[in-house]
Design a protein around this motif. Structure first.
Motif, mmCIF file in Angstrom:
data_model
loop_
_atom_site.group_PDB
_atom_site.id
_atom_site.type_symbol
_atom_site.label_atom_id
_atom_site.label_comp_id
_atom_site.label_asym_id
_atom_site.label_seq_id
_atom_site.Cartn_x
_atom_site.Cartn_y
_atom_site.Cartn_z
ATOM 1 N N GLY A 164 0.842 -1.196 0.000
ATOM 2 C CA GLY A 164 0.000 0.000 0.000
ATOM 3 C C GLY A 164 0.868 1.232 0.000
ATOM 4 O O GLY A 164 2.065 1.172 0.340
ATOM 5 N N PHE A 165 0.266 2.347 -0.389
ATOM 6 C CA PHE A 165 1.036 3.595 -0.516
ATOM 7 C C PHE A 165 0.205 4.785 -0.042
ATOM 8 O O PHE A 165 -0.952 4.933 -0.440
ATOM 9 C CB PHE A 165 1.434 3.788 -1.988
ATOM 10 C CG PHE A 165 2.028 5.137 -2.249
ATOM 11 C CD1 PHE A 165 3.326 5.435 -1.850
ATOM 12 C CD2 PHE A 165 1.277 6.133 -2.869
ATOM 13 C CE1 PHE A 165 3.865 6.696 -2.063
ATOM 14 C CE2 PHE A 165 1.808 7.393 -3.087
ATOM 15 C CZ PHE A 165 3.108 7.679 -2.694
ATOM 16 N N LEU A 166 0.826 5.610 0.809
ATOM 17 C CA LEU A 166 0.156 6.844 1.242
ATOM 18 C C LEU A 166 1.005 8.078 0.929
ATOM 19 O O LEU A 166 0.492 9.083 0.469
ATOM 20 C CB LEU A 166 -0.161 6.771 2.742
ATOM 21 C CG LEU A 166 -0.776 8.009 3.395
ATOM 22 C CD1 LEU A 166 -2.092 8.412 2.736
ATOM 23 C CD2 LEU A 166 -1.006 7.773 4.895
ATOM 24 N N HIS A 167 2.307 7.964 1.164
ATOM 25 C CA HIS A 167 3.169 9.139 0.960
ATOM 26 C C HIS A 167 4.600 8.689 0.726
ATOM 27 O O HIS A 167 4.993 7.580 1.110
ATOM 28 C CB HIS A 167 3.147 10.035 2.207
ATOM 29 C CG HIS A 167 3.711 9.329 3.414
ATOM 30 N ND1 HIS A 167 5.044 9.321 3.716
ATOM 31 C CD2 HIS A 167 3.110 8.566 4.356
ATOM 32 C CE1 HIS A 167 5.248 8.596 4.798
ATOM 33 N NE2 HIS A 167 4.085 8.114 5.208
ATOM 34 N N GLU B 200 -3.335 14.790 -0.261
ATOM 35 C CA GLU B 200 -3.891 16.121 -0.496
ATOM 36 C C GLU B 200 -4.751 16.558 0.693
ATOM 37 O O GLU B 200 -5.543 15.781 1.207
ATOM 38 C CB GLU B 200 -4.794 16.122 -1.745
ATOM 39 C CG GLU B 200 -4.202 15.486 -2.982
ATOM 40 C CD GLU B 200 -4.447 13.973 -3.030
ATOM 41 O OE1 GLU B 200 -4.880 13.399 -2.014
ATOM 42 O OE2 GLU B 200 -4.176 13.367 -4.075
ATOM 43 N N LYS B 201 -4.572 17.828 1.098
ATOM 44 C CA LYS B 201 -5.446 18.373 2.149
ATOM 45 C C LYS B 201 -6.652 19.074 1.532
ATOM 46 O O LYS B 201 -7.656 19.301 2.201
ATOM 47 C CB LYS B 201 -4.677 19.381 2.999
ATOM 48 C CG LYS B 201 -3.623 18.717 3.873
ATOM 49 C CD LYS B 201 -3.018 19.721 4.826
ATOM 50 C CE LYS B 201 -2.037 19.013 5.741
ATOM 51 N NZ LYS B 201 -1.003 19.893 6.227
ATOM 52 N N ASN C 69 -0.615 13.376 -11.904
ATOM 53 C CA ASN C 69 0.415 12.342 -11.731
ATOM 54 C C ASN C 69 0.341 11.682 -10.356
ATOM 55 O O ASN C 69 0.504 10.467 -10.228
ATOM 56 C CB ASN C 69 1.817 12.931 -11.940
ATOM 57 C CG ASN C 69 2.049 13.267 -13.395
ATOM 58 O OD1 ASN C 69 1.488 12.622 -14.286
ATOM 59 N ND2 ASN C 69 2.830 14.305 -13.652
ATOM 60 N N SER C 70 0.081 12.502 -9.331
ATOM 61 C CA SER C 70 0.005 11.943 -7.974
ATOM 62 C C SER C 70 -1.207 11.029 -7.837
ATOM 63 O O SER C 70 -1.128 9.965 -7.216
ATOM 64 C CB SER C 70 -0.089 13.068 -6.944
ATOM 65 O OG SER C 70 1.031 13.900 -7.044
ATOM 66 N N LEU C 71 -2.316 11.438 -8.432
ATOM 67 C CA LEU C 71 -3.524 10.591 -8.380
ATOM 68 C C LEU C 71 -3.270 9.274 -9.107
ATOM 69 O O LEU C 71 -3.609 8.195 -8.608
ATOM 70 C CB LEU C 71 -4.716 11.305 -9.034
ATOM 71 C CG LEU C 71 -5.382 12.402 -8.208
ATOM 72 C CD1 LEU C 71 -6.392 13.165 -9.068
ATOM 73 C CD2 LEU C 71 -6.078 11.805 -6.985
ATOM 74 N N ALA C 72 -2.649 9.376 -10.285
ATOM 75 C CA ALA C 72 -2.390 8.171 -11.082
ATOM 76 C C ALA C 72 -1.484 7.211 -10.307
ATOM 77 O O ALA C 72 -1.669 5.992 -10.332
ATOM 78 C CB ALA C 72 -1.759 8.555 -12.412
ATOM 79 N N GLY D 97 -10.388 15.305 2.532
ATOM 80 C CA GLY D 97 -8.931 15.228 2.368
ATOM 81 C C GLY D 97 -8.485 13.861 1.875
ATOM 82 O O GLY D 97 -9.292 12.945 1.686
ATOM 83 N N TRP D 98 -7.178 13.746 1.612
ATOM 84 C CA TRP D 98 -6.582 12.471 1.195
ATOM 85 C C TRP D 98 -7.299 11.889 -0.032
ATOM 86 O O TRP D 98 -7.606 10.687 -0.085
ATOM 87 C CB TRP D 98 -6.553 11.460 2.344
ATOM 88 C CG TRP D 98 -5.664 11.839 3.492
ATOM 89 C CD1 TRP D 98 -5.231 13.089 3.828
ATOM 90 C CD2 TRP D 98 -5.082 10.961 4.476
ATOM 91 N NE1 TRP D 98 -4.422 13.046 4.951
ATOM 92 C CE2 TRP D 98 -4.319 11.749 5.369
ATOM 93 C CE3 TRP D 98 -5.145 9.594 4.676
ATOM 94 C CZ2 TRP D 98 -3.623 11.204 6.442
ATOM 95 C CZ3 TRP D 98 -4.449 9.049 5.759
ATOM 96 C CH2 TRP D 98 -3.700 9.850 6.629
ATOM 97 N N TYR D 99 -7.543 12.746 -1.010
ATOM 98 C CA TYR D 99 -8.343 12.342 -2.182
ATOM 99 C C TYR D 99 -7.811 11.071 -2.852
ATOM 100 O O TYR D 99 -8.557 10.141 -3.134
ATOM 101 C CB TYR D 99 -8.346 13.464 -3.234
ATOM 102 C CG TYR D 99 -9.215 14.650 -2.911
ATOM 103 C CD1 TYR D 99 -8.780 15.639 -2.033
ATOM 104 C CD2 TYR D 99 -10.458 14.794 -3.520
ATOM 105 C CE1 TYR D 99 -9.568 16.743 -1.758
ATOM 106 C CE2 TYR D 99 -11.253 15.901 -3.248
ATOM 107 C CZ TYR D 99 -10.791 16.869 -2.355
ATOM 108 O OH TYR D 99 -11.571 17.951 -2.079
#
Ligand SMILES: NC(=O)c1ccc[n+]([C@@H]2O[C@H](COP(=O)([O-])OP(=O)(O)OC[C@H]3O[C@@H](n4cnc5c(N)ncnc54)[C@H](OP(=O)(O)O)[C@@H]3O)[C@@H](O)[C@H]2O)c1
Length: 244
Positions: free
Chosen positions: A87-90, A97-98, A106-109, A155-157
């Motif tokens: 899993g990945f969060l950061h 994202e706040k 790119n971050s969403l992808a 948040g955290w979209y």
């Protein structure tokens, strides 16, 4: 005095003996604890651990590595329990994202590639290799924040949406799995808030924080308790259903 085994109290008797257990994401905080706990149980003939630093290594963005790991695992024996703890969060490239102002394609992808597509490809190669008879379980670690019904904070979209996508993939695969292996389960689990690198930068205001070893015991206990009617479900570390 004999030392207590990490799974003392979790009989794991719902699984036929001599099966193989596998953990994808074995280098992570929860993944490593799962491997240690499953090995300590001595219930499975083998507990295989796959991560980015194992041999062979897995990489969620490279399907061939996931296929090779699944193949190797099923060549070892009957796959009874497969847990995906990736899993990945950061990381150094992106933080959750706040606000909608921080939405970035790119971050969403990347969130979707790591939290939804990668686990979907693990399922693609693992689920057809589960036995046709007897209890077997594929469990992937989702997150309560992926619940749409439970989203009150916002948040955290990317993380939320990619975990929601993962949940839908679990549910869809569970329907297909039931036709082939009627006693098998494909489920999503929320481990609770666990002290790992993933949760480290965030304040767990008012939340109970578990150590990885506790989380592993909780998750294995839930998996051991669930019957076939749980196929396609989303459960927390206490075994309670989480709203979609
Ligand atoms: N910790 C919590 O509070 C919490 C709460 C809710 C849900 N969860 C979920 O629980 C799961 C495990 O989280 P954790 O807390 O144990 O986090 P972690 O310690 O950061 O572990 C993340 C795991 O994902 C793997 N991973 C990341 N990117 C990868 C890639 N490109 N290819 C292959 N593997 C990759 C890591 O592999 P490496 O070991 O090779 O780096 C590691 O095994 C995640 O799905 C997370 O969303 C955790």
């Amino acid at each position: 005095m004999t030392e207590a085994r990490p799974t003392d109290g979790i009989p794991l008797l719902s699984f036929a003996p001599e099966g193989v257990a596998v953990v994808f994401g074995a280098g992570g905080g929860i993944g490593a604890a799962l491997v240690q706990t499953l090995r300590g149980s001595q219930h499975f003939s083998q507990v295989l651990a796959f991560g980015r630093r194992t041999t062979p290594a897995i990489e969620l963005l490279d399907e061939s590595t996931l296929e090779r790991a699944a193949e190797l695992a099923s060549d070892t024996g009957t796959l009874r329990l497969v847990i995906d703890a990736t899993g990945f969060l950061h990381d150094e490239r992106q933080m959750p994202e706040k606000s909608w102002r921080q939405l970035d394609a790119n971050s969403l992808a990347r969130c979707f590639a790591l939290n939804a597509t990668g686990p979907a490809l693990i399922m693609k190669h693992v689920l057809p290799r589960l036995p046709r008879e007897g209890k077997s379980v594929f469990a992937t670690l989702s997150a309560r924040v992926g619940s749409i019904g439970d989203n009150r904070l916002g948040g955290w979209y990317g993380y939320r949406a990619s975990k929601a996508a993962l949940n839908q993939i679990v549910r869809t695969a569970a329907v297909e799995l039931a036709r082939r292996s009627p006693s098998a389960l494909c489920i999503a689990l929320h481990p609770g808030t666990v002290a790992t690198a993933l949760s480290a930068p965030f304040e767990a205001r008012g939340l109970q924080v578990h150590r990885p070893e506790e989380a592993a015991r909780h998750l294995i206990g839930v998996i051991d308790t669930l019957g076939v009617d749980a196929n396609g479900g989303f459960f927390d570390w206490r075994g309670l259903p989480v709203p979609w």
